[in-house]
Design a protein around this motif. Sequence first.
Motif, PDB file in Angstrom:
ATOM      1  N   HIS A   1       0.809  -1.219   0.000  1.00  0.00           N
ATOM      2  CA  HIS A   1       0.000   0.000   0.000  1.00  0.00           C
ATOM      3  C   HIS A   1       0.842   1.268   0.000  1.00  0.00           C
ATOM      4  O   HIS A   1       0.295   2.372   0.119  1.00  0.00           O
ATOM      5  CB  HIS A   1      -0.934  -0.008   1.215  1.00  0.00           C
ATOM      6  N   GLY A   2       2.157   1.122  -0.118  1.00  0.00           N
ATOM      7  CA  GLY A   2       3.011   2.291  -0.299  1.00  0.00           C
ATOM      8  C   GLY A   2       3.183   3.172   0.913  1.00  0.00           C
ATOM      9  O   GLY A   2       3.467   4.368   0.777  1.00  0.00           O
ATOM     10  N   LEU A   3       3.023   2.614   2.100  1.00  0.00           N
ATOM     11  CA  LEU A   3       3.260   3.394   3.314  1.00  0.00           C
ATOM     12  C   LEU A   3       4.760   3.483   3.591  1.00  0.00           C
ATOM     13  O   LEU A   3       5.540   2.640   3.145  1.00  0.00           O
ATOM     14  CB  LEU A   3       2.536   2.776   4.508  1.00  0.00           C
ATOM     15  N   THR A   4       5.165   4.491   4.362  1.00  0.00           N
ATOM     16  CA  THR A   4       6.588   4.736   4.625  1.00  0.00           C
ATOM     17  C   THR A   4       6.963   4.317   6.031  1.00  0.00           C
ATOM     18  O   THR A   4       6.379   4.799   7.013  1.00  0.00           O
ATOM     19  CB  THR A   4       6.926   6.223   4.438  1.00  0.00           C
ATOM     20  N   VAL A   5       7.948   3.403   6.121  1.00  0.00           N
ATOM     21  CA  VAL A   5       8.484   2.981   7.422  1.00  0.00           C
ATOM     22  C   VAL A   5       9.642   3.902   7.776  1.00  0.00           C
ATOM     23  O   VAL A   5      10.608   4.025   7.028  1.00  0.00           O
ATOM     24  CB  VAL A   5       8.961   1.519   7.378  1.00  0.00           C
TER      25      VAL A   5
ATOM     26  N   ASP B   1      -6.033  -5.868   6.057  1.00  0.00           N
ATOM     27  CA  ASP B   1      -7.184  -4.979   5.903  1.00  0.00           C
ATOM     28  C   ASP B   1      -6.993  -3.706   6.713  1.00  0.00           C
ATOM     29  O   ASP B   1      -7.353  -2.607   6.279  1.00  0.00           O
ATOM     30  CB  ASP B   1      -8.459  -5.697   6.340  1.00  0.00           C
ATOM     31  N   GLY B   2      -6.399  -3.844   7.919  1.00  0.00           N
ATOM     32  CA  GLY B   2      -6.149  -2.666   8.746  1.00  0.00           C
ATOM     33  C   GLY B   2      -5.166  -1.707   8.084  1.00  0.00           C
ATOM     34  O   GLY B   2      -5.372  -0.478   8.087  1.00  0.00           O
ATOM     35  N   ILE B   3      -4.082  -2.236   7.518  1.00  0.00           N
ATOM     36  CA  ILE B   3      -3.105  -1.400   6.824  1.00  0.00           C
ATOM     37  C   ILE B   3      -3.745  -0.724   5.618  1.00  0.00           C
ATOM     38  O   ILE B   3      -3.478   0.452   5.311  1.00  0.00           O
ATOM     39  CB  ILE B   3      -1.887  -2.240   6.386  1.00  0.00           C
ATOM     40  N   ALA B   4      -4.625  -1.450   4.919  1.00  0.00           N
ATOM     41  CA  ALA B   4      -5.311  -0.872   3.757  1.00  0.00           C
ATOM     42  C   ALA B   4      -6.158   0.332   4.171  1.00  0.00           C
ATOM     43  O   ALA B   4      -6.185   1.355   3.473  1.00  0.00           O
ATOM     44  CB  ALA B   4      -6.188  -1.941   3.091  1.00  0.00           C
TER      45      ALA B   4
ATOM     46  N   MET C   1       6.388   4.828  11.873  1.00  0.00           N
ATOM     47  CA  MET C   1       5.921   5.165  10.536  1.00  0.00           C
ATOM     48  C   MET C   1       5.934   6.682  10.297  1.00  0.00           C
ATOM     49  O   MET C   1       5.848   7.471  11.242  1.00  0.00           O
ATOM     50  CB  MET C   1       4.493   4.639  10.342  1.00  0.00           C
ATOM     51  N   ARG C   2       6.008   7.037   9.013  1.00  0.00           N
ATOM     52  CA  ARG C   2       5.971   8.448   8.648  1.00  0.00           C
ATOM     53  C   ARG C   2       4.955   8.667   7.537  1.00  0.00           C
ATOM     54  O   ARG C   2       5.037   8.048   6.464  1.00  0.00           O
ATOM     55  CB  ARG C   2       7.349   8.927   8.183  1.00  0.00           C
ATOM     56  N   ALA C   3       4.005   9.549   7.804  1.00  0.00           N
ATOM     57  CA  ALA C   3       3.019   9.930   6.795  1.00  0.00           C
ATOM     58  C   ALA C   3       3.539  11.155   6.047  1.00  0.00           C
ATOM     59  O   ALA C   3       4.520  11.782   6.469  1.00  0.00           O
ATOM     60  CB  ALA C   3       1.686  10.246   7.473  1.00  0.00           C
ATOM     61  N   PRO C   4       2.941  11.530   4.933  1.00  0.00           N
ATOM     62  CA  PRO C   4       3.340  12.759   4.244  1.00  0.00           C
ATOM     63  C   PRO C   4       3.320  13.959   5.189  1.00  0.00           C
ATOM     64  O   PRO C   4       2.554  13.987   6.157  1.00  0.00           O
ATOM     65  CB  PRO C   4       2.286  12.892   3.136  1.00  0.00           C
ATOM     66  N   ASP C   5       4.153  14.958   4.906  1.00  0.00           N
ATOM     67  CA  ASP C   5       4.351  16.076   5.833  1.00  0.00           C
ATOM     68  C   ASP C   5       3.067  16.810   6.185  1.00  0.00           C
ATOM     69  O   ASP C   5       2.947  17.369   7.282  1.00  0.00           O
ATOM     70  CB  ASP C   5       5.353  17.071   5.243  1.00  0.00           C
ATOM     71  N   HIS C   6       2.097  16.833   5.285  1.00  0.00           N
ATOM     72  CA  HIS C   6       0.883  17.608   5.541  1.00  0.00           C
ATOM     73  C   HIS C   6      -0.117  16.873   6.433  1.00  0.00           C
ATOM     74  O   HIS C   6      -1.119  17.459   6.855  1.00  0.00           O
ATOM     75  CB  HIS C   6       0.196  17.967   4.216  1.00  0.00           C
ATOM     76  N   VAL C   7       0.145  15.605   6.750  1.00  0.00           N
ATOM     77  CA  VAL C   7      -0.814  14.796   7.509  1.00  0.00           C
ATOM     78  C   VAL C   7      -0.584  14.964   9.010  1.00  0.00           C
ATOM     79  O   VAL C   7       0.528  14.773   9.512  1.00  0.00           O
ATOM     80  CB  VAL C   7      -0.704  13.304   7.136  1.00  0.00           C
ATOM     81  N   ASP C   8      -1.629  15.338   9.733  1.00  0.00           N
ATOM     82  CA  ASP C   8      -1.595  15.388  11.202  1.00  0.00           C
ATOM     83  C   ASP C   8      -2.109  14.039  11.697  1.00  0.00           C
ATOM     84  O   ASP C   8      -3.297  13.729  11.563  1.00  0.00           O
ATOM     85  CB  ASP C   8      -2.486  16.527  11.707  1.00  0.00           C
TER      86      ASP C   8
END
Length: 486
Positions: free
Chosen positions: A404-408, A474-477, A421-428
């Motif tokens: 799913h392309g998430l960033t570790v 499913d949770g990661i999705a 984990m790290r989400a895109p910078d704009h995500v709170d």
Amino acid sequence: MGISVDTFFLKPDGQGTLQAQIQQMIAEGILSGRFHVGEKLPSSRKLAAHLGVSRITVTLAYTELLANDYLTARGRSGYYVSENAPVPPKYTPVRRSTETVDWDRALARRFSDGDVLTKPQDWRDYRYPFIYGQPDRTLFDHANWRLCAVRALGHKDFDSLTGDYVDQDDPLLVEFIARHTLPRRGIAARPEEILITLGAQNALWLTSRILLGHGRKAAIEDPSYYALHELLRCSDATMTALRVDQDGLPPDAIPDDTDVIYTTPSHQCPTTATMPVARRHDLLERARALDAMIVEDDYEFEMAFLGAPSPALKSLDRDGRVIYVGSFSKSLFPGLRLGYMVGSEAFIREARALRSLVFRHPPGHIQRTAAYFLSLGHYDAQIRRMSKALLQRRQTMEEAIERHGLTVAGRGVFGGSSMWMRAPDHVDTAELARQLQKQGVHIEPGAPFFSDPHRPRNFYRLGYSSISSDRIPDGIARIAEAIQAS
């Protein structure tokens, strides 16, 4: 279950007849939820003697409540709270007075303003609980823990159950830690150098009270365990937060006037970075040059299912400047609140004295139960079972995260039970967590782990100790979909 007669009191300024006051007292108990459906009231004779009134007064009050369906009578058995009584879902005490205390003036210190990670009380009902540090009840050896608890309740162990150790600990538990647990980390310690604590956090508090104070300076990792920030803030010491890299705490960044260094070298909290052995030697050299103490929190070292963990920092220490902190909270269950601290005898002597001023020692029965569980081999068997399950879950996590392309941002070299984990910078991620809760998904926002007032808000932690492998994909999705929609 019967309602104790000691819970009944007539108000000194009560209005109306004694019979009316007794009726009101019982009705209020039922309406507030303090008295539950089916509970037995005291006999009229016992209640009359307790209140100092005539028995007929109580009988008449009971009769009136019976007529109003608050109570029911069962033959010669007595009076009970009726099933038809209007009982609220839970007891809420009735406020009897208006507080006049100015708490802004009365409180010398405040402890409630700091960062805490909260979790819903019903997190076990979540379908996707990526929550860190919570146990999977299917992996815990309930049967043998129960047997060990029963054994600790036996006549032979009566003293450990009922005795006051004053400032000492269960000798069986201390012996096991000294002979079996610590050697696995390369540490040799005598009983005089070991103290049992109420988990690792209690050990960290003890170190902060003994080693720090006004005018002293501490260095901590950034990000780091959020409660450590508050512990050090309350110690009146000056705190410097040092940003960790892929190898953990950089020794050359430690300020020259540092007195105490707090670190998690084996499994950095929360990034999971592992400090290489070469850097561990550098850290010890830096501490020696500064004449600083080091507090090593070696949490989760047992969860090394990908390979053997590096030697503990304490095992490399030749100066006696490392205070080692371990815990059974993650490997057994967090509700146990049982940990240990290892240090030079002079330090442990002070820690033992401080502990005795607060709560003397952890409960003797809990210590003896844990000692049996460990010494009979049940603990090792549980670690093997947990490691096997965590390995499978980690592999499932990594596959789903990649799909799913998430960033570790960090994953433990030797294992562990979480990923940073790290989400895109704009995500709170605090807002992300609130949105995901509506879908039965629990994640932990990362901001509370940072010390910087302008701390990043796009990190989060995913624990996998309490979620089964079949629910992880499913949770990661769902997490990925929520991030994409942010």
